[in-house]
Design an enzyme around this catalytic site. Structure first.
Site, PDB file in Angstrom:
ATOM      1  NE  ARG A   1       1.671  57.616  41.818  1.00  0.00           N
ATOM      2  CZ  ARG A   1       0.721  58.531  41.911  1.00  0.00           C
ATOM      3  NH1 ARG A   1       0.950  59.775  41.550  1.00  0.00           N
ATOM      4  NH2 ARG A   1      -0.463  58.207  42.338  1.00  0.00           N
TER       5      ARG A   1
ATOM      6  CG  ASP B   1       4.641  48.194  36.236  1.00  0.00           C
ATOM      7  OD1 ASP B   1       3.799  49.016  35.825  1.00  0.00           O
ATOM      8  OD2 ASP B   1       5.027  48.161  37.420  1.00  0.00           O
TER       9      ASP B   1
ATOM     10  NE  ARG C   1       0.538  56.569  38.586  1.00  0.00           N
ATOM     11  CZ  ARG C   1       1.797  56.159  38.560  1.00  0.00           C
ATOM     12  NH1 ARG C   1       2.657  56.723  37.746  1.00  0.00           N
ATOM     13  NH2 ARG C   1       2.201  55.186  39.360  1.00  0.00           N
ATOM     14  N   PRO C   2      -4.838  58.752  41.417  1.00  0.00           N
ATOM     15  CG  PRO C   2      -6.941  57.842  41.834  1.00  0.00           C
ATOM     16  CD  PRO C   2      -5.862  57.913  40.789  1.00  0.00           C
ATOM     17  CB  ILE C   3      -2.762  59.216  46.786  1.00  0.00           C
ATOM     18  CG1 ILE C   3      -2.947  60.708  47.103  1.00  0.00           C
ATOM     19  CG2 ILE C   3      -1.613  59.006  45.835  1.00  0.00           C
ATOM     20  CD1 ILE C   3      -1.880  61.237  48.041  1.00  0.00           C
ATOM     21  CG  ASP C   4      -9.043  57.619  46.070  1.00  0.00           C
ATOM     22  OD1 ASP C   4      -8.134  57.422  45.244  1.00  0.00           O
ATOM     23  OD2 ASP C   4     -10.067  56.923  46.117  1.00  0.00           O
TER      24      ASP C   4
HETATM   25  C1  EPZ Z   1       2.645  50.758  41.601  1.00  0.00           C
HETATM   26  O1  EPZ Z   1       2.052  52.023  41.399  1.00  0.00           O
HETATM   27  C2  EPZ Z   1       3.927  50.748  40.793  1.00  0.00           C
HETATM   28  N1  EPZ Z   1       4.787  51.843  41.234  1.00  0.00           N
HETATM   29  C3  EPZ Z   1       3.602  50.906  39.301  1.00  0.00           C
HETATM   30  O2  EPZ Z   1       4.813  50.673  38.617  1.00  0.00           O
HETATM   31  C4  EPZ Z   1       2.607  49.825  38.868  1.00  0.00           C
HETATM   32  O3  EPZ Z   1       2.190  50.098  37.547  1.00  0.00           O
HETATM   33  C5  EPZ Z   1       1.384  49.818  39.779  1.00  0.00           C
HETATM   34  O4  EPZ Z   1       1.796  49.698  41.169  1.00  0.00           O
HETATM   35  C6  EPZ Z   1       0.436  48.663  39.485  1.00  0.00           C
HETATM   36  O5  EPZ Z   1       1.111  47.443  39.605  1.00  0.00           O
HETATM   37  C7  EPZ Z   1       5.560  51.683  42.299  1.00  0.00           C
HETATM   38  O6  EPZ Z   1       5.577  50.643  42.956  1.00  0.00           O
HETATM   39  C8  EPZ Z   1       6.427  52.832  42.672  1.00  0.00           C
HETATM   40  P1  EPZ Z   1      -1.690  51.261  42.348  1.00  0.00           P
HETATM   41  P2  EPZ Z   1       0.867  52.524  42.326  1.00  0.00           P
HETATM   42  O7  EPZ Z   1      -1.978  52.092  43.534  1.00  0.00           O
HETATM   43  O8  EPZ Z   1       1.062  51.955  43.693  1.00  0.00           O
HETATM   44  C9  EPZ Z   1      -6.044  53.035  41.329  1.00  0.00           C
HETATM   45  C10 EPZ Z   1       6.527  51.130  37.063  1.00  0.00           C
HETATM   46  O9  EPZ Z   1       6.530  51.188  35.817  1.00  0.00           O
HETATM   47  N2  EPZ Z   1      -5.912  53.776  42.601  1.00  0.00           N
HETATM   48  O10 EPZ Z   1      -1.562  49.770  42.526  1.00  0.00           O
HETATM   49  O11 EPZ Z   1       0.771  53.990  42.195  1.00  0.00           O
HETATM   50  C11 EPZ Z   1      -5.101  53.574  40.255  1.00  0.00           C
HETATM   51  O12 EPZ Z   1      -5.647  54.680  39.587  1.00  0.00           O
HETATM   52  C12 EPZ Z   1       5.394  51.750  37.848  1.00  0.00           C
HETATM   53  O13 EPZ Z   1       7.436  50.591  37.711  1.00  0.00           O
HETATM   54  C13 EPZ Z   1      -6.974  54.521  43.068  1.00  0.00           C
HETATM   55  O14 EPZ Z   1      -8.037  54.603  42.452  1.00  0.00           O
HETATM   56  O15 EPZ Z   1      -0.367  51.818  41.638  1.00  0.00           O
HETATM   57  C14 EPZ Z   1      -4.897  52.355  39.382  1.00  0.00           C
HETATM   58  O16 EPZ Z   1      -5.954  52.260  38.461  1.00  0.00           O
HETATM   59  C15 EPZ Z   1       4.473  52.524  37.016  1.00  0.00           C
HETATM   60  N3  EPZ Z   1      -6.812  55.208  44.248  1.00  0.00           N
HETATM   61  C16 EPZ Z   1      -4.998  51.173  40.361  1.00  0.00           C
HETATM   62  O17 EPZ Z   1      -5.622  51.699  41.536  1.00  0.00           O
HETATM   63  C17 EPZ Z   1      -5.665  55.148  44.985  1.00  0.00           C
HETATM   64  O18 EPZ Z   1      -5.596  55.774  46.048  1.00  0.00           O
HETATM   65  C18 EPZ Z   1      -3.671  50.552  40.764  1.00  0.00           C
HETATM   66  O19 EPZ Z   1      -2.777  51.560  41.240  1.00  0.00           O
HETATM   67  C19 EPZ Z   1      -4.589  54.378  44.489  1.00  0.00           C
HETATM   68  C20 EPZ Z   1      -4.736  53.700  43.292  1.00  0.00           C
END
Ligand code: EPZ
Length: 447
Positions: free
Chosen positions: A103, A323, A132-135
């Site tokens: 990821r 996590d 898991r969007p990246i918007d």
């Molecule tokens: C990080 O993921 C971690 N991964 C994840 O750990 C962890 O679960 C997560 O943060 C939350 O703490 C890494 O650091 C590599 P987010 P990330 O962007 O950055 C929404 C593990 O087990 N969102 O904080 O991808 C999303 O859908 C992994 O070690 C959007 O809507 O998570 C979610 O509901 C798994 N648009 C929330 O935000 C976006 O562009 C949080 O996601 C980005 C996210």
């Protein structure tokens, strides 16, 4: 020595004979999620840097291979110390299969934009716990002047970003996102002018990546609060050494493993304040949590006393970490009564519940809430690690269980836990890696 950084694509199981209380001392490794951000950030340095306390786990090795595929030189000085020289990077493209293995490859978007003003990256993969969007990442790049960041610009799964020039911006994240905060921070370090990230994530690894970037010569203030201010610089001089923080989630997993086996374990090389959300819940349940400067001892004075049920809701730091949600559900299974786990970060992070049910758990999931009926007497079964933390939860349950458990696709656990088999054996557990049965599938993307 326990070997868990094996090649991509290998599949295997853990065989665990449960029922032994874990006892003794254990050292926590460097943080996976901090290391992945820091390694990606290292490609922006205009020189070399040395990283210490790098965890010896598969995801980190994939990230190093990604750097090598860009032309960087990465040399291991020992199993946890790496010298990175990105000055030989000769491309801004990362679109091969390695990208979709982890990821965190999405951090190369911000880092390459910062380094080259361009980035062409395949969309990342990831554990399957809902969308898991990246918007938000793309919105941040767009505000900093990058073209190609609109969803409609994504072509065959490849994001092509280009900024001429990349400039500072005021970026409001409408959802707190770890990845978007780090990616915006990376790009902003080399952008012209000032950037503000508002409603930023505050996780310990955000602070670690910011500290690393500041040691490189970046100007970042406010990491760890919800407003991060960055003043871009043209050059990030290198020649320094940086040590990665300990892994909060690995530490929490061992705290739970100690508790559910009625053990007595002292966990070293952690930052006790990072553990507060879990420590507070465990104290509420009746566990003794004894804090040292860099250690926590988990035990109970009387193992026959009641374990109290409780209610937990995951949320961004300093809230309860998602996590640790699956492992904590195993802990709640030991309570004398019904507990509640509310997953507030990911849409669908309860896929491991049917696997725990095979071991005797009595859990009802309704949308984002799991109602956990306690006093589970776990029993050995054949189960599948559906993702990294789901797998860690099954390990905790298997250590507690009567009989033998086989956890299939255990390589998913090894992606995030350094030498877990050896560490658990050192605490008295009976655990080994065994070959897979044929009906279980191939390796996939993670974390
Ligand atoms: C990080 O993921 C971690 N991964 C994840 O750990 C962890 O679960 C997560 O943060 C939350 O703490 C890494 O650091 C590599 P987010 P990330 O962007 O950055 C929404 C593990 O087990 N969102 O904080 O991808 C999303 O859908 C992994 O070690 C959007 O809507 O998570 C979610 O509901 C798994 N648009 C929330 O935000 C976006 O562009 C949080 O996601 C980005 C996210």
């Amino acid at each position: 020595m326990d070997q868990n950084n094996g090649s991509v694509g290998k599949t295997y199981a853990y065989e665990i004979k449960g029922g032994t209380p874990l006892k003794g001392d254990i050292e926590i490794s460097g943080s996976k999620n901090a290391a992945l951000g820091v390694i990606a950030a290292s490609i922006m340095v205009d020189g070399v840097c040395t990283l210490e306390n790098v965890p010896d786990i598969l995801d980190v090795h994939v990230m190093f291979d990604l750097l090598r595929s860009l032309g960087a030189k990465v040399d291991a000085l020992d199993n946890h110390t790496y010298r990175i020289d990105p000055t030989s990077i000769n491309t801004f493209r990362a679109s091969g299969p390695l990208v979709s293995r982890i990821r965190a490859s999405y951090y190369l978007m911000g880092a390459l934009l910062g380094r080259c003003g361009k980035a062409s990256i395949r969309l990342p993969g990831g554990c399957n716990f809902g969308q898991r969007p990246i918007d938000l990442h793309l919105k941040a790049f767009q505000l900093m002047g990058a073209k190609g960041a609109r969803p409609s610009d994504i072509n065959s799964g490849i994001v092509n970003l280009e900024a001429d020039p990349l400039h500072g911006a005021r970026i409001y994240l409408d959802i707190v996102s770890v990845g978007a905060t780090i990616n915006a921070m990376l790009a902003a370090c080399k952008a012209q002018g000032k950037t503000e990230i508002i409603n930023a994530a505050k996780e310990p690894h955000i602070v670690d990546v910011a500290n690393f970037l500041n040691s490189m010569g970046a100007h970042i203030k406010g990491a760890g609060t919800d407003i991060i201010k960055i003043t871009g610089v043209p050059v990030l001089p290198g020649n320094f050494t940086y040590s990665i923080i300990p892994d909060q989630i690995e530490a929490g997993t061992y705290m739970i493993a100690a508790a559910v086996t009625n053990g007595d374990v002292t966990i070293h090389n952690l930052i006790p304040t990072h553990m507060e959300p879990l420590s507070a819940k465990m104290r509420e349940m009746g566990y003794q949590i004894e804090e040292g400067d860099e250690s926590i001892r988990v035990f109970r004075y009387n193992y026959d006393e009641e374990v109290y049920p409780t209610s937990v809701k995951t949320s961004p730091y300093p809230g309860f970490p998602t996590d640790l949600q699956p492992q904590t559900v195993v802990l709640l299974c030991s309570a004398d009564g019904q507990s509640r786990m509310h997953e507030n970060v990911w849409q669908n992070r309860f896929q491991y519940v049917p696997e725990l049910a095979k071991m005797g758990a009595n859990i009802n999931v309704y949308e984002r809430i799991a109602w956990v009926n306690g006093k589970t007497g776990f029993r050995g079964a054949t189960v599948e690690a559906t993702d990294l933390r789901a797998g860690a939860a099954l390990v905790c349950a298997a250590l507690e269980a009567e009989g033998t458990t086989y956890i299939m696709n255990a390589q998913r656990i090894d992606r995030g836990y350094e030498h877990i088999v050896q560490k658990l054996r050192d605490l008295g557990a009976t655990i080994s890696r065994v070959n897979h049965t044929p009906e279980y599938g191939e390796e996939d993307t993670e974390a």
